[in-house]
Each structure stands twice: as C-alpha cells, then as structure tokens.
Motif scaffolding. Structure first.
Motif, PDB file in Angstrom:
ATOM      1  N   ASN A  34      -2.623  88.980  -8.848  1.00 46.51           N
ATOM      2  CA  ASN A  34      -1.608  89.545  -9.733  1.00 46.51           C
ATOM      3  C   ASN A  34      -1.068  88.560 -10.759  1.00 46.51           C
ATOM      4  N   GLY A  35      -1.736  87.432 -10.941  1.00 50.71           N
ATOM      5  CA  GLY A  35      -1.267  86.443 -11.908  1.00 50.71           C
ATOM      6  C   GLY A  35      -1.288  86.984 -13.326  1.00 50.71           C
ATOM      7  N   SER A  36      -0.288  86.611 -14.101  1.00 54.37           N
ATOM      8  CA  SER A  36      -0.184  87.101 -15.479  1.00 54.37           C
ATOM      9  C   SER A  36      -1.320  86.586 -16.354  1.00 54.37           C
ATOM     10  N   GLU A  37      -1.982  85.492 -15.929  1.00 51.69           N
ATOM     11  CA  GLU A  37      -3.118  85.020 -16.716  1.00 51.69           C
ATOM     12  C   GLU A  37      -4.285  86.005 -16.660  1.00 51.69           C
ATOM     13  N   TYR A  38      -4.342  86.841 -15.609  1.00 49.16           N
ATOM     14  CA  TYR A  38      -5.394  87.845 -15.483  1.00 49.16           C
ATOM     15  C   TYR A  38      -4.920  89.241 -15.878  1.00 49.16           C
ATOM     16  N   ILE A  39      -3.724  89.562 -15.496  1.00 50.42           N
ATOM     17  CA  ILE A  39      -3.214  90.912 -15.734  1.00 50.42           C
ATOM     18  C   ILE A  39      -2.381  90.882 -17.017  1.00 50.42           C
ATOM     19  N   HIS A  41      -2.704  92.183 -21.567  1.00 50.22           N
ATOM     20  CA  HIS A  41      -3.386  93.045 -22.539  1.00 50.22           C
ATOM     21  C   HIS A  41      -4.671  92.436 -23.080  1.00 50.22           C
ATOM     22  N   GLN A  42      -4.693  91.102 -23.281  1.00 47.55           N
ATOM     23  CA  GLN A  42      -5.894  90.480 -23.843  1.00 47.55           C
ATOM     24  C   GLN A  42      -7.074  90.562 -22.882  1.00 47.55           C
ATOM     25  N   VAL A  43      -6.843  90.270 -21.618  1.00 43.76           N
ATOM     26  CA  VAL A  43      -7.913  90.348 -20.622  1.00 43.76           C
ATOM     27  C   VAL A  43      -8.365  91.799 -20.472  1.00 43.76           C
ATOM     28  N   ALA A  44      -7.409  92.705 -20.379  1.00 46.77           N
ATOM     29  CA  ALA A  44      -7.752  94.126 -20.239  1.00 46.77           C
ATOM     30  C   ALA A  44      -8.570  94.613 -21.438  1.00 46.77           C
ATOM     31  N   LYS A  45      -8.192  94.188 -22.637  1.00 49.32           N
ATOM     32  CA  LYS A  45      -8.911  94.596 -23.849  1.00 49.32           C
ATOM     33  C   LYS A  45     -10.343  94.047 -23.844  1.00 49.32           C
ATOM     34  N   LEU A  46     -10.504  92.781 -23.462  1.00 46.99           N
ATOM     35  CA  LEU A  46     -11.828  92.177 -23.403  1.00 46.99           C
ATOM     36  C   LEU A  46     -12.713  92.907 -22.397  1.00 46.99           C
ATOM     37  N   LEU A  47     -12.196  93.163 -21.201  1.00 44.56           N
ATOM     38  CA  LEU A  47     -12.981  93.829 -20.166  1.00 44.56           C
ATOM     39  C   LEU A  47     -13.286  95.278 -20.537  1.00 44.56           C
ATOM     40  N   LEU A  50     -16.158  95.559 -22.872  1.00 45.05           N
ATOM     41  CA  LEU A  50     -17.436  95.338 -22.198  1.00 45.05           C
ATOM     42  C   LEU A  50     -17.709  96.375 -21.100  1.00 45.05           C
ATOM     43  N   HIS A  51     -16.844  97.377 -20.988  1.00 45.30           N
ATOM     44  CA  HIS A  51     -16.963  98.438 -19.976  1.00 45.30           C
ATOM     45  C   HIS A  51     -16.961  97.875 -18.552  1.00 45.30           C
ATOM     46  N   ILE A  52     -16.064  96.920 -18.319  1.00 44.86           N
ATOM     47  CA  ILE A  52     -15.914  96.305 -17.004  1.00 44.86           C
ATOM     48  C   ILE A  52     -14.597  96.781 -16.410  1.00 44.86           C
ATOM     49  N   ASP A  53     -14.669  97.325 -15.188  1.00 43.92           N
ATOM     50  CA  ASP A  53     -13.463  97.795 -14.507  1.00 43.92           C
ATOM     51  C   ASP A  53     -12.641  96.605 -14.021  1.00 43.92           C
ATOM     52  N   LEU A  54     -11.330  96.657 -14.263  1.00 40.63           N
ATOM     53  CA  LEU A  54     -10.410  95.626 -13.794  1.00 40.63           C
ATOM     54  C   LEU A  54      -9.609  96.178 -12.623  1.00 40.63           C
ATOM     55  N   THR A  55      -9.688  95.486 -11.496  1.00 43.01           N
ATOM     56  CA  THR A  55      -8.861  95.848 -10.345  1.00 43.01           C
ATOM     57  C   THR A  55      -8.033  94.628  -9.983  1.00 43.01           C
ATOM     58  N   LYS A  56      -6.914  94.872  -9.318  1.00 42.88           N
ATOM     59  CA  LYS A  56      -6.057  93.743  -8.939  1.00 42.88           C
ATOM     60  C   LYS A  56      -5.657  93.853  -7.484  1.00 42.88           C
ATOM     61  N   SER A  57      -5.287  92.712  -6.951  1.00 46.84           N
ATOM     62  CA  SER A  57      -4.843  92.649  -5.561  1.00 46.84           C
ATOM     63  C   SER A  57      -3.523  93.376  -5.395  1.00 46.84           C
TER      64      SER A  57
END
Length: 194
Positions: A34-39, A41-47, A50-57
């Motif tokens: 749940n770190g803000s470095e992963y969760i 808008h920029q990371v979500a936009k990049l993924l 690329l059609h990559i699903d983002l899931t979090k703990s």
C-alpha cells in the motif's frame, strides 16, 4: 531486481519502466503493497496504458506479500545483507543487477518447484522432488505453449543463447566477483563489508 535511489514515485517510475522491459514475457498483473510510491496516479496510468492489472495488499494482511518477503529473506538478504546501502549507489546497483545478478538468478540459480499431491486422507501435500529443481527460465520454458507468453520482440533462441553463454559456476563466480568489487566501493569508508 532493481534498486531505487529514494522511495518515491519520482524515482520509481523510471525503474518500473526498466523492469517491464527487462521481463521477456508479457506482464499481466502488478501486485504492490500500500505504499504511496506504488499506489498513485502515475503508476496506475503507466500500467493501464500497458493493459496491466494493478492489485494491492490488504491492510493488516501480512500474508498478501509472502512471496516478496520470502524472496527478500532467501535471495536479497543472502546476497546484500542487512546493512543500509546509500541511495546514491542505485545506478551502480542497477548496472550490477542487469549485467550479473538478474541473469544469475533467472538462468543459472536452480530452485525447487513444488508438485502437489493428494494423500489417502484427501489432504493436499506439497513435495519438492529433485526432478523439479530447475532455473526460473527452465521452469518458464517448460510451461505448456510457453512461447505464447513471450513478448513479440523476444524468442526462445535468444533466451537459450543467454542461458548457455556461460556455465552456472562461471555465472556465480562472475556475479560474486562483481558484487565484491561493488561492495568494496560502497563500503570503502566503512568498517563493515556485506
């Protein structure tokens, strides 16, 4: 494996892009804590691009990251220890990862892969037979229709050439020598050596 200079999205985005290019197969999912470095808008936009699903703990569910924590203990701590490595060494660490460490882990370091059996009582039991010991690359290649998972610009012929370029023993020798040289530079002014 890659390193970041600081834990923030500014440093993570370039490393994340490099990571995605480093994998020879199509990435379908990205799981993060749940770190803000992963969760963000920029990371979500990049993924998403690329059609990559983002899931979090899930909060307070430590088993969600069990695989990553296991790798930290068995691989990362074994080779890099517990000492702090200053962030300004991230570029040199990443060069080491690309050239020595990642090829060693993926093409030359064998791992046990479990077989799942059901015993007479109906209980599922995992076994780790020596016959199932292989490198991550060998395991990937053993999957049914493995070539369909490769990125369009990668072939098994290229990956096979990387795998047989040097022996497993030579790979670990080169990786260890490069690691020792890198750590000598990092800890030159410190009495501890990892």
């Amino acid at each position: 494996m890659f390193s970041v200079e600081r834990i923030s999205e500014r440093f993570l985005i370039p490393v994340l892009k490099a990571l995605l290019v480093a994998f020879p197969f199509v990435i379908q999912g990205f799981h993060a804590d749940n770190g803000s470095e992963y969760i963000n808008h920029q990371v979500a936009k990049l993924l998403e691009k690329l059609h990559i699903d983002l899931t979090k703990s899930r909060a307070r569910h430590s088993n969600d990251n069990a695989l990553a924590e296991c790798k930290n203990g068995v691989v990362i701590r074994k080779h890099f220890g517990y000492d702090h490595i200053p962030g300004e060494w991230a570029t040199e660490l990443n060069a080491f990862h690309r050239r020595y460490f990642n090829p060693y882990l993926n093409f030359h370091r064998p791992y046990f892969f479990a077989t799942v059996e059901t015993n007479a009582k109906g209980k599922t039991v995992k076994r780790y037979p020596y016959a199932q010991m292989m490198t991550p690359y060998e395991k990937f290649k053993s999957l049914p229709e493995a070539s369909r998972y490769l990125r369009g610009d990668i072939t098994f012929e290229e990956l096979d050439a990387t795998a047989i370029e040097i022996s497993d023993n030579e790979s670990v020798r080169r990786m260890s020598a490069a690691k020792q040289k890198l750590f000598a530079a990092i800890f030159a002014n410190d009495h501890r050596v990892a």
